[in-house]
Motif scaffolding. Structure first.
Motif, short mmCIF file in Angstrom:
data_model
loop_
_atom_site.label_atom_id
_atom_site.label_comp_id
_atom_site.label_asym_id
_atom_site.label_seq_id
_atom_site.Cartn_x
_atom_site.Cartn_y
_atom_site.Cartn_z
N GLU A 29 36.85 42.50 24.35
CA GLU A 29 37.61 43.74 24.19
C GLU A 29 36.69 44.96 24.26
OE1 GLU A 29 39.81 43.50 20.61
OE2 GLU A 29 41.14 41.88 21.31
N GLU A 30 35.54 44.87 23.59
CA GLU A 30 34.59 45.98 23.61
C GLU A 30 34.05 46.22 25.02
OE1 GLU A 30 31.65 44.92 20.81
OE2 GLU A 30 32.93 45.19 19.06
N LEU A 31 33.79 45.12 25.76
CA LEU A 31 33.31 45.25 27.13
C LEU A 31 34.35 45.93 28.01
CD1 LEU A 31 31.41 44.70 29.51
CD2 LEU A 31 32.35 42.38 29.63
N ASN A 32 35.61 45.52 27.87
CA ASN A 32 36.67 46.12 28.67
C ASN A 32 36.79 47.61 28.41
OD1 ASN A 32 37.34 43.72 29.97
ND2 ASN A 32 38.85 43.13 28.43
N ARG A 33 36.65 48.00 27.14
CA ARG A 33 36.71 49.44 26.83
C ARG A 33 35.54 50.19 27.46
NH1 ARG A 33 38.61 47.65 21.61
NH2 ARG A 33 36.48 47.67 20.80
N ALA A 34 34.35 49.58 27.41
CA ALA A 34 33.17 50.22 28.00
C ALA A 34 33.32 50.35 29.52
CB ALA A 34 31.91 49.42 27.66
N LEU A 35 33.83 49.31 30.16
CA LEU A 35 34.05 49.36 31.61
C LEU A 35 35.05 50.45 31.96
CD1 LEU A 35 34.28 45.52 32.35
CD2 LEU A 35 32.45 47.03 33.10
N HIS A 36 36.13 50.52 31.20
CA HIS A 36 37.18 51.51 31.48
C HIS A 36 36.66 52.94 31.29
CE1 HIS A 36 41.24 53.10 31.84
NE2 HIS A 36 41.03 53.80 30.73
N SER A 37 35.84 53.15 30.26
CA SER A 37 35.37 54.50 29.96
C SER A 37 34.48 55.06 31.07
CB SER A 37 34.61 54.50 28.63
OG SER A 37 33.40 53.77 28.74
N LYS A 38 33.79 54.19 31.81
CA LYS A 38 32.91 54.65 32.89
C LYS A 38 33.44 54.28 34.27
CE LYS A 38 28.45 54.69 32.23
NZ LYS A 38 27.03 54.33 31.97
N ASN A 39 34.68 53.81 34.32
CA ASN A 39 35.32 53.46 35.59
C ASN A 39 34.46 52.48 36.39
OD1 ASN A 39 37.34 53.53 37.57
ND2 ASN A 39 36.31 55.19 38.69
N ILE A 40 33.92 51.48 35.68
CA ILE A 40 33.09 50.45 36.31
C ILE A 40 33.92 49.19 36.50
CG2 ILE A 40 31.09 48.93 35.97
CD1 ILE A 40 29.73 51.24 34.53
N ARG A 41 33.85 48.62 37.67
CA ARG A 41 34.66 47.43 37.97
C ARG A 41 33.78 46.18 37.94
NH1 ARG A 41 36.56 44.73 42.68
NH2 ARG A 41 35.51 46.23 44.05
N LEU A 42 34.28 45.14 37.30
CA LEU A 42 33.61 43.85 37.24
C LEU A 42 34.30 42.90 38.20
CD1 LEU A 42 31.54 41.95 35.89
CD2 LEU A 42 33.23 41.50 34.11
N ALA A 43 33.61 42.59 39.31
CA ALA A 43 34.22 41.80 40.38
C ALA A 43 33.92 40.31 40.25
CB ALA A 43 33.75 42.31 41.74
#
Length: 274
Positions: free
Chosen positions: A45-59
């Protein structure tokens, strides 16, 4: 005194005690597994929030199991020179080499020594060059590679490094940092907004220097869409400066000694001293 009855009571008591101890052990293991599961869930959950905050996509899909590994010591085979380009007497067909189910057979029949012990590294590739990592078990040794050079759909030459893992050096297995924490550390401290993480892979990595024997530590290798490659030490989370995927350094040679490199290029890559 009725010894038969007393014996029966003792046996029943021991059975009951074993059942109680067994239940306590099961309860403790279940509690630990639940705690690990909850920790992983919170980390995701914390990772998803961090990704969303910087608009970073995990492919890439992240491994979720908690793993333990040890440091290994490898000995570089000095009869195989990583920087030497060798021509193949019989060129390899690229389509046969990369075809599903056929590559290992083709590798085993090739002129390249121990080539069946290597695996294609799809994250590290340039035009006309394919890279294969030597494996230790199922894990890649990121720095120990065979580089294949392609011409007109055929592999005509190669460069190779090869190591043997020393079995006499005993190391204790240690718990690894989960992939989710590794990625989040990179997202929070290193990656720019809008980046795309294309691959997260666990393997072994060592610092390139001129030595026959050296340790290799478990690392999370995280590849970005701009071809930057980050190595995060899987025990303590230390992050190395990114390498370009198109410019891997051969194992067992000092940095900058790769064929085609120049002292000027080396100077450009060194940080300025203030």
């Amino acid at each position: 005194m009725n010894w038969s009855r007393a014996k029966t009571i003792l046996i029943c008591s021991f059975l009951l005690l074993n059942m109680i101890l067994g239940f306590q052990l099961w309860s403790t293991n279940r509690s630990n597994q639940t705690e690990i599961s909850l920790d992983t869930s919170g980390t995701i959950e914390e990772l998803n929030r961090a990704l969303h905050s910087k608009n970073i996509r995990l492919a890439d899909e992240l491994p979720t199991d908690v793993t333990k590994l040890k440091v290994i010591t490898v000995k570089y085979d000095d009869s195989i020179k990583p920087g030497d380009k060798k021509m193949l007497k019989t060129p390899l067909s690229m389509s046969a080499l990369l075809g599903k189910g056929a590559s290992k057979e083709v590798q085993a029949q090739s002129e390249i020594p121990n080539f069946n012990l290597y695996q294609l590294d799809s994250a590290v590739r340039t035009n006309g060059t394919y890279v294969f990592n030597q494996l230790y078990g199922k894990l890649p040794l990121f720095d120990v590679t065979v580089e294949l050079n392609e011409e007109n759909g055929e592999i005509t030459s190669y460069r190779q490094a090869y190591v043997e893992v020393e079995s006499g050096v005993e190391q204790t297995e240690q718990k690894l940092i989960p992939a989710q924490l590794a990625v989040r550390s990179l997202v929070d401290n290193y990656l720019s907004e809008g980046s795309v993480i294309t691959e997260v892979r666990l393997g072994y990595h060592g610092q390139p220097y001129n030595s026959q024997t050296q340790p290799m530590f478990p690392h999370w290798r995280i590849t970005i869409d701009n071809h930057d490659i980050y190595y995060l030490q899987a025990f303590n989370g230390a992050v190395e400066s990114p390498q370009k995927g198109s410019d891997p350094v051969p194992f067992g040679t000092p940095e900058g000694s790769k064929p085609g490199s120049t002292s000027n290029n080396d100077d450009k890559n060194k940080p300025d001293k203030k």
